[in-house]
Design a protein around this motif. Structure first.
Motif, PDB file in Angstrom:
ATOM      1  N   LYS A 221       0.859  -1.185   0.000  1.00  0.00           N
ATOM      2  CA  LYS A 221       0.000   0.000   0.000  1.00  0.00           C
ATOM      3  C   LYS A 221       0.886   1.223   0.000  1.00  0.00           C
ATOM      4  CE  LYS A 221      -3.894   2.108   2.486  1.00  0.00           C
ATOM      5  NZ  LYS A 221      -4.799   1.988   3.647  1.00  0.00           N
ATOM      6  N   ALA A 222       0.673   2.149  -0.984  1.00  0.00           N
ATOM      7  CA  ALA A 222       1.568   3.280  -1.158  1.00  0.00           C
ATOM      8  C   ALA A 222       0.777   4.561  -1.406  1.00  0.00           C
ATOM      9  CB  ALA A 222       2.515   3.023  -2.321  1.00  0.00           C
ATOM     10  N   SER A 223       1.435   5.685  -1.099  1.00  0.00           N
ATOM     11  CA  SER A 223       0.833   6.997  -1.360  1.00  0.00           C
ATOM     12  C   SER A 223       1.947   8.028  -1.455  1.00  0.00           C
ATOM     13  CB  SER A 223      -0.154   7.386  -0.260  1.00  0.00           C
ATOM     14  OG  SER A 223       0.503   7.491   0.994  1.00  0.00           O
ATOM     15  N   LYS A 225       3.165  12.149  -3.594  1.00  0.00           N
ATOM     16  CA  LYS A 225       2.856  13.308  -4.431  1.00  0.00           C
ATOM     17  C   LYS A 225       3.970  13.510  -5.446  1.00  0.00           C
ATOM     18  CE  LYS A 225       1.738  18.271  -4.213  1.00  0.00           C
ATOM     19  NZ  LYS A 225       2.722  18.718  -5.214  1.00  0.00           N
ATOM     20  N   THR A 242      -5.425   5.853  -7.566  1.00  0.00           N
ATOM     21  CA  THR A 242      -6.135   7.140  -7.598  1.00  0.00           C
ATOM     22  C   THR A 242      -5.143   8.283  -7.788  1.00  0.00           C
ATOM     23  OG1 THR A 242      -5.999   7.539  -5.207  1.00  0.00           O
ATOM     24  CG2 THR A 242      -7.876   6.233  -6.000  1.00  0.00           C
ATOM     25  N   HIS A 243      -5.642   9.379  -8.384  1.00  0.00           N
ATOM     26  CA  HIS A 243      -4.846  10.608  -8.563  1.00  0.00           C
ATOM     27  C   HIS A 243      -5.807  11.791  -8.380  1.00  0.00           C
ATOM     28  CE1 HIS A 243      -2.757  13.729 -11.248  1.00  0.00           C
ATOM     29  NE2 HIS A 243      -2.000  13.568 -10.146  1.00  0.00           N
ATOM     30  N   SER A 273      -9.201   7.471 -11.070  1.00  0.00           N
ATOM     31  CA  SER A 273      -9.499   6.421 -10.095  1.00  0.00           C
ATOM     32  C   SER A 273      -9.885   5.170 -10.863  1.00  0.00           C
ATOM     33  CB  SER A 273     -10.639   6.845  -9.157  1.00  0.00           C
ATOM     34  OG  SER A 273     -10.924   5.810  -8.242  1.00  0.00           O
ATOM     35  N   TYR A 291      -1.609  14.292  -5.929  1.00  0.00           N
ATOM     36  CA  TYR A 291      -1.494  13.228  -4.917  1.00  0.00           C
ATOM     37  C   TYR A 291      -2.026  11.908  -5.492  1.00  0.00           C
ATOM     38  CZ  TYR A 291      -0.753  17.141  -1.700  1.00  0.00           C
ATOM     39  OH  TYR A 291      -0.278  18.280  -1.084  1.00  0.00           O
ATOM     40  N   TRP A 292      -1.368  10.822  -5.164  1.00  0.00           N
ATOM     41  CA  TRP A 292      -1.758   9.510  -5.685  1.00  0.00           C
ATOM     42  C   TRP A 292      -1.728   8.456  -4.585  1.00  0.00           C
ATOM     43  CZ3 TRP A 292       2.304   6.529  -4.478  1.00  0.00           C
ATOM     44  CH2 TRP A 292       3.581   7.102  -4.455  1.00  0.00           C
ATOM     45  N   THR A 293      -2.484   7.408  -4.814  1.00  0.00           N
ATOM     46  CA  THR A 293      -2.495   6.241  -3.908  1.00  0.00           C
ATOM     47  C   THR A 293      -2.531   4.956  -4.705  1.00  0.00           C
ATOM     48  OG1 THR A 293      -4.928   6.181  -3.754  1.00  0.00           O
ATOM     49  CG2 THR A 293      -3.766   7.559  -2.125  1.00  0.00           C
ATOM     50  N   THR A 295      -3.477   0.833  -3.756  1.00  0.00           N
ATOM     51  CA  THR A 295      -3.994  -0.057  -2.713  1.00  0.00           C
ATOM     52  C   THR A 295      -4.278  -1.427  -3.309  1.00  0.00           C
ATOM     53  OG1 THR A 295      -5.070   1.847  -1.660  1.00  0.00           O
ATOM     54  CG2 THR A 295      -5.744  -0.362  -0.918  1.00  0.00           C
TER      55      THR A 295
END
Length: 297
Positions: A221-223, A225, A242-243, A273, A291-293, A295
């Protein structure tokens, strides 16, 4: 070889007058030994040949006696016992004295002193990331990088900021200040030997290995910018990406660390997304201004 049916030289010539059979020997009387010529002593070296020849003579004589007995009539002359018996040799048996070999004592060889095996040489430590600082436009030449590497570029700039590699092409193209990471030498034949920089302010270029500069997310799991290079752990086969708060290009590339398979997963403008296939653990490169994620799905 003499004929066994003929009288031996030492027997009387009137052998024909011998009665058909020998006189019976009284019970208990000793049988007189047969006279035999004394054979000359043979050298001990020929003992084996003599024994073999005597055995052959006995075999031939016995065979001839049986054949004559079967083919003769009642008037046939009996064969002398002395003629069918081999004369024993009066020579004393030669007994070879056993040779006792002197024990061979090998001279003690002085063994060379055991040498201690040198300790296995450990691989030299990986050099620290190379840091190059400058200002304005420049061309930075480096030794040819033969393995996958990561570069981190920061610039306190007010206008166009560009970073190019002669092996991988355009890496950064932004307006104003910039800070981010890109990989190089991922594709075959993309070996970087120099960078071309366009900047209006001071900048810093750092070059290192994936272990040194990539951002690790062991859980998968990462996040973050902006632009980044990730080592994504876990065992996921698909991830949700997601962005947000971004208005320019958003792209995600990923390659499995187990199989090496992968490629471009996302290439959009602005917010995004969605769920995409991704085989973790994986090496991931993100291009973003927001910002990005990531999962596991």
């Amino acid at each position: 070889m003499s004929d066994p049916t003929q009288p031996l030289p030492h027997e009387p010539a009137n052998q024909d007058a011998v009665p058909p059979g020998p006189a019976p020997t009284p019970t208990g009387a000793a049988t007189p030994p047969l006279a035999s010529p004394t054979a000359p002593a043979k050298p001990s070296t020929a003992r084996a040949l003599v024994i073999g020849g005597a055995a052959l003579v006995i075999a031939l004589c016995c065979g001839a006696t049986v054949i004559n007995a079967l083919g003769s009539d009642d008037d046939a002359k009996p064969t002398s016992i002395a003629a069918t018996s081999a004369s024993p040799s009066s020579a004393a048996p030669t007994t070879a004295a056993p040779t006792t070999a002197a024990p061979t004592t090998a001279a003690p060889t002085s063994a060379a002193p055991a040498t201690t095996e040198p300790a296995p040489t450990t691989a030299p430590p990986t050099p620290k990331p190379k840091v190059i600082k400058g200002r304005g436009d420049d061309v930075v030449k480096i030794r040819e990088l033969t393995e996958l590497s990561v570069v981190k570029f920061t610039c306190k700039c007010t206008s166009n900021t560009v970073l190019k590699s002669d092996g991988d092409g355009l890496l950064v193209n932004e307006i104003g200040s910039y800070s981010g990471k890109r990989w190089i030498n991922l594709e075959d034949g993309s070996l970087t030997t120099q960078f071309e920089i366009e900047a209006t302010g001071s900048w810093t270029l750092t070059i290192g290995t994936v272990n040194q500069l990539a951002t690790a997310f062991p859980s998968g799991k990462a996040s973050g910018k902006g632009d980044d290079v990730l080592v994504l752990g876990g065992t996921a086969s698909a991830v949700k990406i997601t962005h947000r708060k971004g208005s320019s290009n958003f792209a995600v590339h990923a390659y499995s660390l187990d199989t090496g398979e992968g490629g471009l997963l996302v290439n959009e403008i602005g917010a995004y997304s969605g769920t995409r296939p991704l085989s973790a653990p994986a090496l991931v490169q993100i291009t973003a201004d927001g910002y990005w994620t990531i999962t596991p799905a």
